[in-house]
Design an enzyme around this catalytic site. Sequence first.
Site, mmCIF file in Angstrom:
data_model
loop_
_atom_site.group_PDB
_atom_site.id
_atom_site.type_symbol
_atom_site.label_atom_id
_atom_site.label_comp_id
_atom_site.label_asym_id
_atom_site.label_seq_id
_atom_site.Cartn_x
_atom_site.Cartn_y
_atom_site.Cartn_z
ATOM 1 C CG ASN A 1 56.036 1.541 -12.939
ATOM 2 O OD1 ASN A 1 55.106 0.846 -12.567
ATOM 3 N ND2 ASN A 1 56.864 1.194 -13.905
ATOM 4 C CB THR B 1 51.338 7.236 -16.456
ATOM 5 O OG1 THR B 1 52.163 6.098 -16.456
ATOM 6 C CG2 THR B 1 51.906 8.298 -17.368
ATOM 7 C CG ASP B 2 51.060 2.455 -13.810
ATOM 8 O OD1 ASP B 2 50.523 2.837 -14.870
ATOM 9 O OD2 ASP B 2 51.595 1.351 -13.649
ATOM 10 C CG ASP C 1 28.561 -0.471 28.883
ATOM 11 O OD1 ASP C 1 28.150 -1.474 29.487
ATOM 12 O OD2 ASP C 1 27.829 0.448 28.518
ATOM 13 C CG ASN D 1 53.940 -2.487 -10.825
ATOM 14 O OD1 ASN D 1 53.767 -1.571 -11.620
ATOM 15 N ND2 ASN D 1 54.077 -2.287 -9.539
ATOM 16 C CD GLU E 1 59.011 1.095 -1.965
ATOM 17 O OE1 GLU E 1 59.276 1.713 -0.942
ATOM 18 O OE2 GLU E 1 58.633 1.638 -3.036
ATOM 19 C CG ASP F 1 25.567 4.018 27.488
ATOM 20 O OD1 ASP F 1 25.811 3.107 28.292
ATOM 21 O OD2 ASP F 1 24.423 4.321 27.135
ATOM 22 C CG ASP G 1 23.152 0.892 23.853
ATOM 23 O OD1 ASP G 1 23.002 1.172 22.658
ATOM 24 O OD2 ASP G 1 23.793 1.597 24.645
HETATM 25 P P1 ATP Z 1 20.057 0.444 27.333
HETATM 26 O O1 ATP Z 1 20.941 -0.572 28.001
HETATM 27 O O2 ATP Z 1 19.420 -0.059 26.103
HETATM 28 O O3 ATP Z 1 20.659 1.795 27.202
HETATM 29 P P2 ATP Z 1 18.664 1.222 29.690
HETATM 30 O O4 ATP Z 1 18.971 2.673 29.689
HETATM 31 O O5 ATP Z 1 17.261 0.833 30.101
HETATM 32 O O6 ATP Z 1 18.813 0.573 28.302
HETATM 33 P P3 ATP Z 1 20.265 0.892 32.030
HETATM 34 O O7 ATP Z 1 20.812 2.259 31.993
HETATM 35 O O8 ATP Z 1 21.120 -0.240 32.491
HETATM 36 O O9 ATP Z 1 19.723 0.490 30.631
HETATM 37 O O10 ATP Z 1 18.964 0.960 32.935
HETATM 38 C C1 ATP Z 1 18.300 -0.224 33.345
HETATM 39 C C2 ATP Z 1 17.021 0.139 34.052
HETATM 40 O O11 ATP Z 1 17.320 0.841 35.247
HETATM 41 C C3 ATP Z 1 16.122 1.073 33.260
HETATM 42 O O12 ATP Z 1 15.257 0.342 32.421
HETATM 43 C C4 ATP Z 1 15.365 1.807 34.352
HETATM 44 O O13 ATP Z 1 14.267 1.061 34.775
HETATM 45 C C5 ATP Z 1 16.391 1.888 35.468
HETATM 46 N N1 ATP Z 1 17.112 3.148 35.456
HETATM 47 C C6 ATP Z 1 17.892 3.647 34.485
HETATM 48 N N2 ATP Z 1 18.418 4.823 34.818
HETATM 49 C C7 ATP Z 1 17.961 5.100 36.049
HETATM 50 C C8 ATP Z 1 18.162 6.177 36.976
HETATM 51 N N3 ATP Z 1 18.920 7.221 36.693
HETATM 52 N N4 ATP Z 1 17.542 6.107 38.154
HETATM 53 C C9 ATP Z 1 16.785 5.062 38.463
HETATM 54 N N5 ATP Z 1 16.552 4.021 37.663
HETATM 55 C C10 ATP Z 1 17.118 4.030 36.463
#
Ligand code: ATP
Length: 873
Positions: free
Chosen positions: A708, A711-712, A618, A680, A271, A614, A313
């Site tokens: 039990n 030692t075990d 998401d 056991n 248990e 991130d 990503d």
């Molecule tokens: P991942 O999804 O692999 O992290 P990523 O960073 O390219 O890739 P997003 O952050 O969705 O994904 O960005 C998509 C696109 O938007 C980029 O490829 C870029 O062309 C444009 N982008 C990203 N960040 C900016 C920003 N701060 N200002 C303007 N355009 C941006």
Amino acid sequence: MKQWHAKTVDEVRIALAKQQMNRGKNELIEAQPVRWYFILARQFLNFLILILIIAAILSFYLSDKIDALAILAIIIFNAFLGFFHELRAETTLRALKKMLSPKCSIINKKKEQNIDVKNLIPGDCVVLRAGNIVPADMRIIKSANLMINEAALTGESVPAEKLSAPLPEETTISDQRNMAFMGTHIVNGHGIGLVVAIGMDTELGRISRLANKIVEVKTPLQTQLSVIGRQFGVLAVVISIIIILIGIFEGRDLINMLMTGISLAVSAIPEGLPAVVTIALALGARTMANKKALLRHLEAAETLGAVSIICTDKTGTLTKNQMKVERIWTAGETIDVTGIGYEPVGVFIKKNQQINPQSSFELMSLLNTGSKCNHAQINQEMGSWETLGPSDEIALLVAAFKAGIEQKHQGNITHEFSFDSVRKRMSVIEELEHSQMIHVKGAPEHIVPLCTHFIMDGNEIGLGPEEQKKIEYAYTHFAQKGLRTLALARKKIPKQAQVNVHEAESNLTFLGIIGLLDPPRPEVVHAIKVAQKAGIKIIMITGDSPITAKAIATEIGLNVTEAVTSNELQQMSDSELSTVLKQDILFARTVPEDKLRIVRLLQNQGNLVAMTGDGVNDTPALKQADVGIAMGVRGTDVARSAADIVLLDDNFTSIIAAVEEGRRQYANICKFVLYLTSSNIGEVLVIFVNMLFGGPLILIPIQILWINLITDSATAISLSIEPAERDIMKQPPRAINQRIINRNSFLLLGLFGSYIAVVSFLIYQLYLPHSYAVANTIAFTAVVVMANLHTLNFRSLTTPISEVGWFSNKSILVAIFCMMGLQVAAVYTPTLQHVLHTTSLSVSNWGVILVSALPLFLIPELYKKLRYKIVAS
Ligand code: ATP
């Protein structure tokens, strides 16, 4: 005056100064942590242990006093052992929680500075950005499209727009548009807040005072083990009752029989297994943290080991996220930019000739827009360059620096339409002397269609289909080289004009394309190979362009036959997408909703999916995935709070290391459970068989407890730190609902258990006619020796120990030697002889024990050796 009524920052500060402020840490007082004495008390508050204590007390008064005291001593020793293990698990978990402590940015002497949220004090100016969790209660003093989801506080899931204007004094919390509250999520825009309350003084603090509860959730493995424990428990109790009844029927001493039955039940009932699993998982969590994967829930380790698909990503996870402007395309020409890292030293080269960037109006306009549509900072501090912000924006600043545009010329930005992953662009409005300039940057496919002009030789010219084609060719060419592409554009509007996002981002003048180099992480190539061998499919899901994504995939050894974009994906029905998901694909230019759909469909196909993320958007996908993985460096607070695991270094390699660790932990827990159960079974069986034959007790109660409880368990625990088996990442992922004790393992348990029972019974019978004391001591010692030797069988069920390495888990050898030492003491020291009712054994007695025990290890070892040879050939 109330903070939301104050008109200026100084008024807020004056209001603050008048209040009695919490000067402690900005932390919510957690629900009472588990106190050590509760953990200790828990060790005794077990039904069977309580019965055993009562039986020992009865025996103290009615029969043998030494027996009773010895039993109590063993119970106490065992309780302390359990207590120390649990305490260790508890402290490890607490230390791990501390590693998750969040950070925030404040403005100190006009510079941004990262600090621990717990060190915030009233009066600090906090930078608020999309993705942050508001770290304290604050008055907004600057806001740009700042939208906050206050569901954590009010239950209202529609985000509220936050402004900085003062509000009437009587405004209620839900209408305080110029306040941001601790624990709420910033979903869009950015701003600055002045901290007005921290810790338990915040609104969240007030609520948490009311609901200070921690809900403990059992992991699937713990649930499974509780069931196993209960099933074996019932069996052990039934057998114990039968043994007691047989004993009484045979006219044996009642108290003695009761003690035998109860000791057997206490020893045989597993248990404590779920608790042991917690200990093993907590220690495993620490190992994972060392490998840069921080668990937010213990059960994630278990699930990780069974993951069959990892959706990852690209930027920062598969690549280094240390970007550099490598190439620029403007006014029909390609310009290379030299230099390394973030140091703003480098030159511009066109057609193999170094050029002066300042002589090109187009190039300077492009770099100027790149540095204004930007949140990053670079500063030179004591000779080295300190950077802050997203790496693509840092790269743009560095390129602008190389051309002589310094950060202090970042302009007077009055408004911003923040980046979001659906528009895939952002824009800012800069106030000029007689007009306003809108600067736009984003993914080329999303910018070029908005442009009506481009610049050539300093003039704005209409952008026709032919030029559009040239631009398309340019960014496709960049992407084919694995470069991340950004397009930049701008437009001038009258001084007083007020525009919305659609008006701002239309009729633009195209400035050029930037190609950013973001090299793949070299270690990822190996990690991908390992994952593929382990039967784990990797699907790249990126916001970047399909061409760049495919180029990077090829570089890191990811087999991709097709790159599906968000647009294509949205045209597909669920069944079409399910078919596509079975191929070698990647998804590009995705929006966060795509991730959720992909995870769901993969799960419908019976996969166990890990998904990285991130951004704020998401979150649903991270929650839906079986293992949500957030980025510790790049990720937002919101994503981190929704994930099961936080990667401390954002590196894909750490995911694979964590999967391996998850597999190791699961395998070890199985080994551990199977080992304990089989020993056991052996003990229960031998006592039962002996009762049926009607001889004197083969093992007396105190001996049963000794075997039990002392030692075990020590040898069993050392199995949980067994290193990963060599082929652990060469096997396909296990099914998540796989049972620890299935038909095969049941057979194994029966075989091992029967061997221990039959052999110890036979030796006992061999010596019984001569002396009960010797027969009993030999049987007792034989069971201990076999149980210890038997541990080695479980180090690997398939690989011989010569291959696993005799010394690869030293603690198991140490445990076996210590336990054998204890047994020798039990047999030879007068005190223990007295307590355990043993007698000294001769060398030939030991010889008989060893000869009968060795096959328990040698036969399985021989089988494993043969099997290993066959598999190897
Ligand atoms: P991942 O999804 O692999 O992290 P990523 O960073 O390219 O890739 P997003 O952050 O969705 O994904 O960005 C998509 C696109 O938007 C980029 O490829 C870029 O062309 C444009 N982008 C990203 N960040 C900016 C920003 N701060 N200002 C303007 N355009 C941006």
